[in-house]
Write a protein that holds these residues in place. Structure first.
Motif, mmCIF file in Angstrom:
data_model
loop_
_atom_site.group_PDB
_atom_site.id
_atom_site.type_symbol
_atom_site.label_atom_id
_atom_site.label_comp_id
_atom_site.label_asym_id
_atom_site.label_seq_id
_atom_site.Cartn_x
_atom_site.Cartn_y
_atom_site.Cartn_z
ATOM 1 N N TYR A 22 30.305 -23.702 -68.569
ATOM 2 C CA TYR A 22 30.020 -25.374 -68.449
ATOM 3 C C TYR A 22 29.043 -25.841 -69.521
ATOM 4 N N ALA A 38 22.663 -31.519 -70.781
ATOM 5 C CA ALA A 38 21.568 -30.877 -71.535
ATOM 6 C C ALA A 38 21.179 -29.476 -71.529
ATOM 7 N N LYS A 39 22.261 -28.897 -70.543
ATOM 8 C CA LYS A 39 22.166 -27.405 -70.413
ATOM 9 C C LYS A 39 23.473 -26.974 -70.701
ATOM 10 N N GLN A 60 16.964 -21.182 -56.921
ATOM 11 C CA GLN A 60 17.783 -20.295 -58.085
ATOM 12 C C GLN A 60 16.896 -19.233 -58.718
ATOM 13 N N VAL A 98 19.516 -17.356 -63.194
ATOM 14 C CA VAL A 98 19.357 -18.015 -62.271
ATOM 15 C C VAL A 98 20.760 -17.436 -61.091
ATOM 16 N N LYS A 99 20.289 -17.709 -59.828
ATOM 17 C CA LYS A 99 21.465 -17.490 -58.877
ATOM 18 C C LYS A 99 22.456 -18.219 -59.196
ATOM 19 N N LYS A 100 23.884 -17.719 -59.035
ATOM 20 C CA LYS A 100 24.843 -18.603 -59.210
ATOM 21 C C LYS A 100 25.054 -19.387 -57.735
ATOM 22 N N MET A 150 27.731 -25.431 -56.370
ATOM 23 C CA MET A 150 26.767 -26.696 -56.299
ATOM 24 C C MET A 150 27.463 -27.648 -55.231
ATOM 25 N N GLU A 178 19.094 -31.138 -57.274
ATOM 26 C CA GLU A 178 20.357 -30.720 -56.713
ATOM 27 C C GLU A 178 20.451 -29.517 -56.258
ATOM 28 N N ASP A 196 19.576 -26.330 -60.581
ATOM 29 C CA ASP A 196 19.585 -27.204 -61.406
ATOM 30 C C ASP A 196 18.255 -27.013 -62.225
ATOM 31 N N GLU A 197 17.435 -28.193 -62.262
ATOM 32 C CA GLU A 197 16.183 -28.242 -62.861
ATOM 33 C C GLU A 197 15.219 -29.365 -62.413
HETATM 34 P P1 ADP Z 1 25.042 -32.398 -66.299
HETATM 35 O O1 ADP Z 1 26.344 -31.633 -65.683
HETATM 36 O O2 ADP Z 1 24.688 -33.550 -65.331
HETATM 37 O O3 ADP Z 1 25.498 -33.005 -67.728
HETATM 38 P P2 ADP Z 1 23.422 -30.399 -67.039
HETATM 39 O O4 ADP Z 1 23.544 -30.379 -68.810
HETATM 40 O O5 ADP Z 1 22.075 -29.941 -66.817
HETATM 41 O O6 ADP Z 1 23.822 -31.523 -66.364
HETATM 42 O O7 ADP Z 1 24.524 -29.028 -66.735
HETATM 43 C C1 ADP Z 1 23.995 -28.107 -65.959
HETATM 44 C C2 ADP Z 1 25.312 -27.794 -65.047
HETATM 45 O O8 ADP Z 1 24.959 -26.707 -64.353
HETATM 46 C C3 ADP Z 1 25.243 -29.027 -63.949
HETATM 47 O O9 ADP Z 1 26.653 -29.564 -63.544
HETATM 48 C C4 ADP Z 1 24.510 -28.290 -62.598
HETATM 49 O O10 ADP Z 1 25.119 -29.036 -61.353
HETATM 50 C C5 ADP Z 1 25.090 -26.898 -62.786
HETATM 51 N N1 ADP Z 1 24.050 -25.935 -62.336
HETATM 52 C C6 ADP Z 1 22.655 -26.091 -62.136
HETATM 53 N N2 ADP Z 1 22.113 -24.915 -61.799
HETATM 54 C C7 ADP Z 1 23.119 -24.090 -60.972
HETATM 55 C C8 ADP Z 1 23.137 -23.079 -60.621
HETATM 56 N N3 ADP Z 1 21.929 -22.234 -60.203
HETATM 57 N N4 ADP Z 1 24.364 -22.319 -60.194
HETATM 58 C C9 ADP Z 1 25.552 -23.186 -60.419
HETATM 59 N N5 ADP Z 1 25.677 -24.328 -61.216
HETATM 60 C C10 ADP Z 1 24.322 -24.908 -61.652
#
Ligand code: ADP
Ligand code: UDP
Length: 237
Positions: free
Chosen positions: A8, A12-13, A69, A81-83, A86, A179, A191-192
């Motif tokens: 995905y 930002a990530k 996570q 991180v742990k999967k 969400m 989150e 998340d973060e």
């Molecule tokens: P967005 O989806 O709001 O644009 P990001 O760019 O931060 O945000 O994308 C990170 C995605 O990964 C988010 O959809 C978030 O819900 C998901 N995510 C974050 N941490 C985890 C995790 N530990 N396990 C599974 N999914 C995660």
């Protein structure tokens, strides 16, 4: 652990699979967005700062007994991180009024909120993350009853830990967004937690040290993030 395929790409990530089906790599990019992705810029060093910042904060929360996570810092921009499965809601706690609560309720920015407020938002960019309540979460099955309670309790526990942490470093934790997801059936923080997703003000001057600098075009965004990190004793280089 190595990154495998891209799962995905968010605003930002970027999230990658690993050889372990229960672990992911979060790659923190320099992309910085506001107003539902209407304003986007690349801010040099931001990915690295947020990755290290997030690892530091999540480790502190883990030590305080909050399930997170966190697994390991892999590199400047990547964390293992742990999967989590969400839950599509955002939990927001506010200690001081700023941002959308001021627009929605006509409250003046800076008003101390006692007790702090708690709000749920639906994580849905197309709908502009609308505010929702527990009844919506139950009716539409976004989370189980027990998990709703857990998310609220843990979000307030995070407030206790982080308010004290930032206070000691000369900052006010104005508000923040969390989150959660499920890991082995248990509510876990994902998340973060970075200056992208919380508001931080200098305790004395009330200078903004978070993403509002970007939203409001105040400049020195990365410099402010670096100052927050330095005050907390986070090593960046
Ligand atoms: P967005 O989806 O709001 O644009 P990001 O760019 O931060 O945000 O994308 C990170 C995605 O990964 C988010 O959809 C978030 O819900 C998901 N995510 C974050 N941490 C985890 C995790 N530990 N396990 C599974 N999914 C995660
Ligand atoms: N927030 C976030 N992601 C979102 C919405 C909000 O990280 O999609 C954070 C935001 O940075 C702030 C807090 O949640 O720290 C409260 O945001 P608010 O509802 O005031 O919305 P804003 O005016 O920031 O869009």
């Amino acid at each position: 652990m190595e990154k495998q395929t891209e799962l995905y790409r968010g605003k930002a990530k970027t999230v990658y699979t690993t050889e372990d089906p229960n672990r992911l790599v979060l790659h923190f990019r320099n992309d910085t967005s506001a107003f539902d992705g209407e304003k986007i810029e690349q801010l040099d060093r931001k990915g690295m700062i947020n990755n290290k910042f997030n690892h530091f904060i999540m480790s502190k929360l883990e030590q305080a007994g909050i399930p997170t996570q966190v697994e390991a810092l892999l590199s400047d921009t990547d964390s293992l991180v742990k999967k989590l499965e969400m839950i599509p809601v955002e939990c927001v706690v506010r200690n001081i009024a700023a941002g959308s609560i001021c627009r929605r309720l006509g409250v003046e920015e800076g008003q101390v909120l006692n007790p702090p407020t708690f709000e749920f938002f639906l994580k849905n960019d197309a709908l502009h993350d609308p505010m929702i309540n527990e009844s919506h979460i139950r009716t539409f099955g976004w989370a189980e009853e027990r998990d709703i309670e857990q998310m609220k309790a843990l979000t307030f526990k995070v407030n206790d830990v982080l308010k004290a942490l930032f206070d000691e470093a000369g900052m006010l934790l104005v508000d923040y967004k969390l989150e959660f997801g499920l890991f082995e059936g248990k509510i876990t923080l994902g998340d973060e937690i970075t200056p992208d997703g919380c508001r931080l003000w200098d305790k004395e001057t009330r200078k903004k040290m978070d993403k509002d600098r970007f939203r409001q075009g105040l400049g020195n965004v990365v410099e402010a993030y670096e100052e927050v990190a330095a005050r907390l004793g986070i090593t960046l280089d």
